[in-house]
Enzyme design. Structure first.
Site: not given
Lengths: 368, 368
Positions: B127, B148, B190, B232, B242, B246, B250, B253, B257, B270
């Site tokens: 955990r 993330k 990026e 960032k 987010e 935030r 993206n 993206h 994606h 990517h």
């Protein structure tokens, strides 16, 4: 709330949530979602198991649909084997196929296995969506409160998980009436555990009311679950992420988890394994010089309930000892045990000699 | 810190952490662990990939051992296919076999794939244990900051994950000198993205310094990474989970994606996929009536870097559109797009007609 419904709060600041306990709650799920502002446009996934599905899934879904919600159903096999990464993967597929988005909710309808699995799905799908717990077993009064969610790994139980709190926990007492007697007994072990760690009066009450509890007397059961959840809620509120206090909830679990792992998940119910583990912890109390009656009282109560208090004779001691080394409670090279100091009080010990543990495990094996 | 090392802070209250950028940092990992009070008794797992292992794993491990730490190594295949539940399961096995406990640390040494995978291991093993990011690619300046972490599902990228912040991010510029040129170019996408969403001056600086960046000039690279990480860090500090702001990160993206998913993870890097996506977003800006020069400037800069700006002709438009519907950014039945309103500024739109997206995807396919 009306209609014999008790309410408790798990106090975690902005993540606080209520536990509702009472009859007739399943049919009110839709109203609860609406009252709490759950997004109607975002689909819901109901995760349940093969035993519970036929009995209760329809009622919950109808109640949600009546309030305009869209709900899909995912059914997993009953039993601990569903707490695997394979079944977890299937549940993520189900989330995607049902079109769940970031404002969606995952509902766990079932026992601890379903709650732990569905909770880990809710915690990780899209990095976290809403989660609601609807436990349908006595045992799950423990696992459904406090936000510990997890799946198993072949080498260790509950090793993959998160702390992830539900939006609310809804305990419909009517669902307990269909439980097999073996599960009732196993569930009562966790109820008693909450007494053993925190509340001697409640232990005495349990001892006086075993017959009523085994007969599923609604009033006795509602009271016992309320008291059990109350201890859990207090402890979790003070230490959500198990930095210190929360570890007391693991009474009986160091040995219990090892027994489950070695027996293969499924042979021993979780409640049975930890009942044996609590007897072991009570013996440890004796080793540390605490009142020897702790062991006698603990064992007598579990015998009265009808829980096992001995380790099945075919389980191997070396394997049990090895499994304990993989337990999460094993820290910086030392075993960590919760040890009773009296009925209703425990301490956390980092100085338990391995030899003592082995001696106790050997002594608790059937035939010895 | 000394020695040309820049430091930034991601400000998240008690979960705040530093980003260190500079040369020669790998050999100082052990000192950093000791200074920050990481438990010496608790084993460390270093997760890296087959490309990075030979180059840098030894240096990091030696540095830790010199300070008395125990460290085990787990190596995954290079590339996006390692962000699977299967490899994740292997990493949990590695944690157990190395004896990691609750005070242990998982280190990610590598690019974004290693960081995302190792971060999800750190977030979920027992955990949650400590996590340290040592990115070794330019692209990873993005993924290593902000917490993330995720793995992929066969139907959707990054769909299984968590928000889980590292203890620190350590960027040794020396590790970038061995990067293949294709990865340098993809990584710069990026970097440029952070300019496009927040800082027009930095976009202009990038445009003026493409040659130095492609030549891996240390001063230019250090500056660019510092500026990229700064954007960032500011955005993440204001909206960790987010809820709103935030999402501007993206940019590119939604389409990007989908391209990665349809091409099969690995064909398009990517950074390449999102470069194409950013050109698509710039076209969307035109559709909404914003300055048409946004598209021209965006496309020209990516061409100058040598990034792809068109969708490979063999990818199917229907499949790309379908993949977008599985994106996490698809909310309550609507596509969500980050749309530039100028160079250095964006807005989040929930009202993008599907027909526009299809038209843009078709228009961007090679051969059209």
């Amino acid at each position: 709330m009306a209609g014999g419904i008790k309410e408790l709060t798990v106090d975690l600041g902005e993540r606080s949530y209520p536990i509702l306990i009472g009859p007739g709650l399943l049919a009110r799920v839709g109203s609860l979602f609406a009252e709490r502002g759950f997004a109607v446009k975002s689909p819901i996934l109901l995760i349940t198991d093969a035993s519970v599905e036929d009995l209760y899934a329809g009622t919950v879904e109808q109640s949600l649909r009546d309030k305009g919600y869209t709900v899909a159903r995912a059914v997993v096999p009953s039993g601990e084997t569903s707490k695997s990464l394979t079944v977890f993967d299937d549940m993520i597929t189900a989330c995607l196929e049902a079109g769940l988005d970031r404002r969606s909710t995952v509902i766990a309808l079932g026992g601890g296995v379903v709650g732990d699995l569905a909770g880990f799905v809710a915690a990780t799908y899209m990095r976290g969506v809403r989660f609601v717990q609807i436990p349908t077993t006595i045992l799950a009064h423990d696992s459904s409160v406090g936000g510990k969610v997890a799946v198993n790994h072949r080498l260790a139980k509950n090793i993959i998980g998160a702390f992830y709190q539900p939006e609310f926990v809804m305990y419909d007492l009517d669902t307990l009436l269909t439980l097999p007697i073996r599960e009732v007994k196993a569930g009562l072990s966790e109820v008693v555990k909450h007494g053993l760690i925190w509340n001697a009066d409640f232990v005495a009450w349990c001892d006086d009311n075993v017959d009523k509890l085994l007969a599923l007397d609604p009033e006795a059961l509602g009271y016992a679950l309320y008291e059990g959840c109350k201890v859990k809620a207090i402890v979790v509120s003070r230490d959500e992420r198990e930095n210190d206090l929360r570890a007391i909830l693991n009474l009986g679990h160091t040995i219990g988890h090892a027994l489950e792992a070695v027996a293969g998940y499924g042979e021993l119910l979780h409640g049975e394994a930890i009942a044996i583990g609590m007897v072991g912890s009570a013996r440890l109390a004796g080793k540390f010089g605490y009142d020897p009656s702790i062991e006698a009282v603990t064992e007598a109560l579990f015998r009265k309930i009808g829980s096992p208090v001995r380790i099945p004779g075919h389980l191997d001691v070396d394997q049990i000892m090895a499994a304990m080394q993989h337990d999460k409670k094993f820290m910086e090279g030392q075993m960590v045990f919760v040890v009773p100091t009296a009925i209703g009080a425990v301490e956390i010990r980092h100085d338990v000699p391995t030899a003592w543990v082995r001696e106790i495990v050997e002594g608790l094996r059937e035939g010895n």
